[in-house]
Design a protein around this motif. Sequence first.
Motif, PDB file in Angstrom:
ATOM      1  N   GLN A 273       0.845  -1.200   0.000  1.00  0.00           N
ATOM      2  CA  GLN A 273       0.000   0.000   0.000  1.00  0.00           C
ATOM      3  C   GLN A 273       0.879   1.249   0.000  1.00  0.00           C
ATOM      4  OE1 GLN A 273      -3.229  -0.044  -0.198  1.00  0.00           O
ATOM      5  NE2 GLN A 273      -4.120  -1.725   1.005  1.00  0.00           N
ATOM      6  N   TYR A 274       0.387   2.313  -0.576  1.00  0.00           N
ATOM      7  CA  TYR A 274       1.097   3.607  -0.613  1.00  0.00           C
ATOM      8  C   TYR A 274       0.106   4.728  -0.334  1.00  0.00           C
ATOM      9  CZ  TYR A 274       4.711   0.892  -2.961  1.00  0.00           C
ATOM     10  OH  TYR A 274       5.663  -0.058  -3.262  1.00  0.00           O
ATOM     11  N   THR A 275       0.620   5.809   0.288  1.00  0.00           N
ATOM     12  CA  THR A 275      -0.203   7.014   0.459  1.00  0.00           C
ATOM     13  C   THR A 275       0.656   8.243   0.122  1.00  0.00           C
ATOM     14  OG1 THR A 275      -1.692   8.204   1.952  1.00  0.00           O
ATOM     15  CG2 THR A 275       0.298   7.248   2.951  1.00  0.00           C
ATOM     16  N   ARG A 276       0.105   9.423   0.293  1.00  0.00           N
ATOM     17  CA  ARG A 276       0.875  10.633  -0.025  1.00  0.00           C
ATOM     18  C   ARG A 276       2.063  10.809   0.931  1.00  0.00           C
ATOM     19  NH1 ARG A 276      -4.050  14.865  -0.740  1.00  0.00           N
ATOM     20  NH2 ARG A 276      -4.850  13.565   0.954  1.00  0.00           N
TER      21      ARG A 276
ATOM     22  N   TYR B 228       8.660  10.322  -1.864  1.00  0.00           N
ATOM     23  CA  TYR B 228       9.144  10.413  -0.483  1.00  0.00           C
ATOM     24  C   TYR B 228      10.622  10.084  -0.459  1.00  0.00           C
ATOM     25  CZ  TYR B 228      10.014   9.156   4.372  1.00  0.00           C
ATOM     26  OH  TYR B 228      10.546   9.065   5.637  1.00  0.00           O
TER      27      TYR B 228
ATOM     28  N   VAL C 103       5.953   6.539  -5.795  1.00  0.00           N
ATOM     29  CA  VAL C 103       4.919   5.505  -5.749  1.00  0.00           C
ATOM     30  C   VAL C 103       4.873   4.861  -7.136  1.00  0.00           C
ATOM     31  CG1 VAL C 103       2.384   5.313  -5.675  1.00  0.00           C
ATOM     32  CG2 VAL C 103       3.592   6.678  -3.957  1.00  0.00           C
TER      33      VAL C 103
END
Length: 222
Positions: free
Chosen positions: A176-179, A183, A188
């Motif tokens: 899973q990835y988020t903002r 990074y 992503v």
Amino acid sequence: MKITILTLFPEMFAPLKESIIGRAVNGGKLEIEIVNIRDYSTDKHKKCDDYPFGGGAGMVMMPQPVGSAVEAVDPDHKALRIYTSPKGERLTQQKVLALAQREHIVILCGHYEGVDQRALDMYFDGEISIGDYVLTGGELPAMVICDSVARYVDGVLAAGSLVDESFSDGLLEYPQYTRPAVYNGVSVPDVLLSGNHAEIDKWRREQSEKITRERRPDLLKK
Ligand code: 4GN
């Protein structure tokens, strides 16, 4: 659904008041009843354990307080009554799902060297183990059962949370990835930003299969 826990250490269950499980209890979707076995001892000093017949180290939980406690919380034996023990049947996601169909589960937590076998034979339906290791008591296994079962109670999780997760289709979950999208210089995967849901589903399926092949090939054989 209702889960009753029989224990000599009721203070150990404070964590169930937190987070998602705590919210489910407060919202009335789940009832968790913690019962102190000591309250049911008929001994003048409320004694609940004694030396093992035949000798050996440690103490054994006496049958009377356990028997009286279970009869008080489930007088008509409508509940599924389980004992947590390394000797039990291994807890799996499939077993969790089956437990979640029950209206009432009673879980007995053992301590010391265990519980007098007659109480287990007379009052309990089965034994569950959360894995091949030994703990000082059955309280942590009881909490593991509570937590894993509570996730299947209607309205406890956000809609759809149970659909894609690890084990539900026999595979481990995709990453899973988020903002933020970048990074420390690492992006992503592009496909997740594409908006193409067919491609996203395909990528996730491939990732699930890859990680399962690498880490848990035994799951693919089933
Ligand atoms: C259960 C209970 C491990 C598990 C336990 C398990 C308490 N340890 N694997 N400890 O699910 C002997 C008598 C150990 C009580 C019992």
